[in-house]
Design a protein around this motif. Sequence first.
Motif, mmCIF file in Angstrom:
data_model
loop_
_atom_site.group_PDB
_atom_site.id
_atom_site.type_symbol
_atom_site.label_atom_id
_atom_site.label_comp_id
_atom_site.label_asym_id
_atom_site.label_seq_id
_atom_site.Cartn_x
_atom_site.Cartn_y
_atom_site.Cartn_z
ATOM 1 N N LYS A 117 12.593 -0.045 19.302
ATOM 2 C CA LYS A 117 12.235 0.112 17.927
ATOM 3 C C LYS A 117 12.462 -1.325 17.206
ATOM 4 C CE LYS A 117 13.156 2.664 13.726
ATOM 5 N NZ LYS A 117 13.925 3.721 12.655
ATOM 6 N N GLU A 161 9.647 -3.674 15.570
ATOM 7 C CA GLU A 161 9.948 -4.029 14.032
ATOM 8 C C GLU A 161 9.834 -5.614 14.030
ATOM 9 O OE1 GLU A 161 13.597 -1.692 12.938
ATOM 10 O OE2 GLU A 161 12.369 -0.114 12.522
ATOM 11 N N ILE A 190 6.384 -6.526 13.967
ATOM 12 C CA ILE A 190 5.775 -5.940 12.753
ATOM 13 C C ILE A 190 5.857 -6.957 11.793
ATOM 14 C CG2 ILE A 190 5.955 -4.388 10.707
ATOM 15 C CD1 ILE A 190 6.264 -2.132 12.867
ATOM 16 N N GLU A 191 7.333 -7.737 11.668
ATOM 17 C CA GLU A 191 7.720 -8.570 10.753
ATOM 18 C C GLU A 191 6.605 -9.895 10.947
ATOM 19 O OE1 GLU A 191 11.765 -9.389 11.279
ATOM 20 O OE2 GLU A 191 12.148 -7.073 10.397
ATOM 21 N N GLU A 223 0.308 -1.856 11.860
ATOM 22 C CA GLU A 223 1.365 -0.881 11.226
ATOM 23 C C GLU A 223 2.268 -1.883 10.586
ATOM 24 O OE1 GLU A 223 1.262 2.084 11.703
ATOM 25 O OE2 GLU A 223 -0.429 2.220 13.086
ATOM 26 N N THR A 224 2.914 -1.161 9.346
ATOM 27 C CA THR A 224 3.907 -1.835 8.689
ATOM 28 C C THR A 224 5.189 -1.339 8.804
ATOM 29 O OG1 THR A 224 3.089 -0.502 6.886
ATOM 30 C CG2 THR A 224 2.180 -2.585 6.819
ATOM 31 N N GLN A 225 5.524 -0.237 9.612
ATOM 32 C CA GLN A 225 6.657 0.248 9.871
ATOM 33 C C GLN A 225 6.593 1.039 11.194
ATOM 34 O OE1 GLN A 225 7.787 2.688 6.544
ATOM 35 N NE2 GLN A 225 6.125 4.406 7.147
ATOM 36 N N SER A 226 7.540 0.883 11.782
ATOM 37 C CA SER A 226 7.768 1.640 13.199
ATOM 38 C C SER A 226 8.052 3.146 13.027
ATOM 39 C CB SER A 226 8.936 1.171 14.027
ATOM 40 O OG SER A 226 10.082 1.323 13.485
ATOM 41 N N THR A 267 9.646 6.866 13.368
ATOM 42 C CA THR A 267 10.951 7.139 13.026
ATOM 43 C C THR A 267 11.792 7.633 14.142
ATOM 44 O OG1 THR A 267 10.384 9.103 12.314
ATOM 45 C CG2 THR A 267 10.703 7.504 10.540
ATOM 46 N N ASN A 313 -0.554 -5.170 5.091
ATOM 47 C CA ASN A 313 -0.183 -5.463 3.688
ATOM 48 C C ASN A 313 -1.237 -5.664 2.614
ATOM 49 O OD1 ASN A 313 2.743 -5.032 4.491
ATOM 50 N ND2 ASN A 313 2.759 -7.068 5.395
#
Length: 166
Positions: free
Chosen positions: A17, A21, A24-25, A32-35, A37, A147
């Motif tokens: 994760k 992430e 993603i950054e 994707e903008t978030q991993s 959960t 985004n």
Amino acid sequence: MPLKFEKVTGKDWDQIKYIYETGIETNNATFETQSPTTYDKWISNGFEECSYVIKDGDLLLGWYKLSPVSNRTVYAGVGEVSIYVHPKAKGKGVGQLLLNHLIKTSEENGFWTLQSSIFPENTASIQLHLKQGFREVGFREQIGKVNGIWRDNLLFERRSKLNGIK
């Protein structure tokens, strides 16, 4: 200690994760903008037999996951490649080790085509794929947003030489 490959498991989720992430950054690794959960959500769309991590001791340096491109039977041997490298391991050949291992593992599991969708700005990933026998087969203009900004993708594929496909 030599680097070693292991099949992905939930015990590695925190490190998987974290690496995801950091990708993603960058805004250049995924739409994707978030991993996800949980590990179960993350692996649910992947082939576990073709999903591995590479470690140096207990430190996870990177991971790959092969996912289906479609649930239609005719595409059963076609997989979508995801490769992520720990920020501290970038530029040290880890991506090449991961992609080589993925190719070998995918062929052992009957895959004849691997495909990757890569942002044109992600030149390191493009070069990695080209070095490993992938070829650019398409350009997808404004295929999705990151985004709120429309982004293009280049489509790459690699055909296995083991299945008689040209």
